[in-house]
Design an enzyme around this catalytic site. Structure first.
Site, PDB file in Angstrom:
ATOM      1  N   LEU A 190     -28.748 -64.826  -4.219  1.00 37.17           N
ATOM      2  CA  LEU A 190     -30.067 -64.443  -3.708  1.00 37.17           C
ATOM      3  C   LEU A 190     -29.992 -64.000  -2.247  1.00 37.17           C
ATOM      4  CD1 LEU A 190     -32.957 -64.301  -4.837  1.00 37.17           C
ATOM      5  CD2 LEU A 190     -33.380 -66.475  -3.706  1.00 37.17           C
ATOM      6  N   TYR A 203     -26.294 -65.848 -10.987  1.00 37.60           N
ATOM      7  CA  TYR A 203     -26.351 -65.950  -9.530  1.00 37.60           C
ATOM      8  C   TYR A 203     -27.044 -67.246  -9.145  1.00 37.60           C
ATOM      9  CZ  TYR A 203     -31.318 -64.637  -9.326  1.00 37.60           C
ATOM     10  OH  TYR A 203     -32.688 -64.611  -9.458  1.00 37.60           O
ATOM     11  N   CYS A 204     -26.779 -67.678  -7.916  1.00 35.77           N
ATOM     12  CA  CYS A 204     -27.455 -68.845  -7.347  1.00 35.77           C
ATOM     13  C   CYS A 204     -27.965 -68.458  -5.962  1.00 35.77           C
ATOM     14  CB  CYS A 204     -26.544 -70.074  -7.332  1.00 35.77           C
ATOM     15  SG  CYS A 204     -25.026 -69.873  -6.374  1.00 35.77           S
ATOM     16  N   ALA A 205     -28.040 -69.428  -5.052  1.00 34.97           N
ATOM     17  CA  ALA A 205     -28.638 -69.172  -3.740  1.00 34.97           C
ATOM     18  C   ALA A 205     -27.845 -68.177  -2.905  1.00 34.97           C
ATOM     19  CB  ALA A 205     -28.800 -70.486  -2.977  1.00 34.97           C
TER      20      ALA A 205
END
Length: 140
Positions: free
Chosen positions: A127, A97-99
């Protein structure tokens, strides 16, 4: 009194392109689940089942330290390499996952892992999705 259903003369923008046949739709959605998971499923698996995947935050160390999904390890996309993953068995499932939806870092990471022959899924929402679900963050 019965009311006849209103049928517009022109289809809506939703119905203008007809829905796929049910079998094709089932194949599409089944395939989609092979590539991605969501925040609620990651949370549930982490808290109520045997965690059989490694959750990877692919953002920078500074962003990871400021707040990340509990239990995630930080391996920025650019640092993903065979050497960095050497401690993980070849069949380890990675969930990246990222932002959030505005960031494609997790997609780049998933592609990189797939090209290394590693099983991988992307946590949709990132996130931002985690926070939207009301789930807590860890800080280091």
């Amino acid at each position: 009194m019965t009311t006849a259903a209103y049928i517009p003369a022109f289809p809506s923008v939703v119905a203008k392109a007809p829905a796929a046949p049910s079998q094709a739709a089932a194949a599409h959605f089944e395939a989609k689940l092979a590539f991605e998971t969501d925040c609620a499923d990651v949370w549930y698996a982490t808290n109520h089942e045997t965690k059989d995947f490694v959750l990877v935050d692919v953002r920078t160390p500074a962003l990871y330290a400021a707040g990340h999904v509990p239990g995630a390890v930080n391996i920025p996309t650019r640092q993903l390499s065979e050497a960095r993953l050497a401690d993980y068995p070849a069949d380890t499932l990675f969930v990246v996952y990222c932002a959030g939806p505005h960031c494609n870092g997790s997609t780049k990471a998933a592609l990189k892992l797939a090209r290394m022959g590693r099983p991988v899924k992307e946590m949709i929402g990132g996130l931002t999705g985690w926070i939207d679900e009301g789930l807590g963050l860890a800080r280091t």
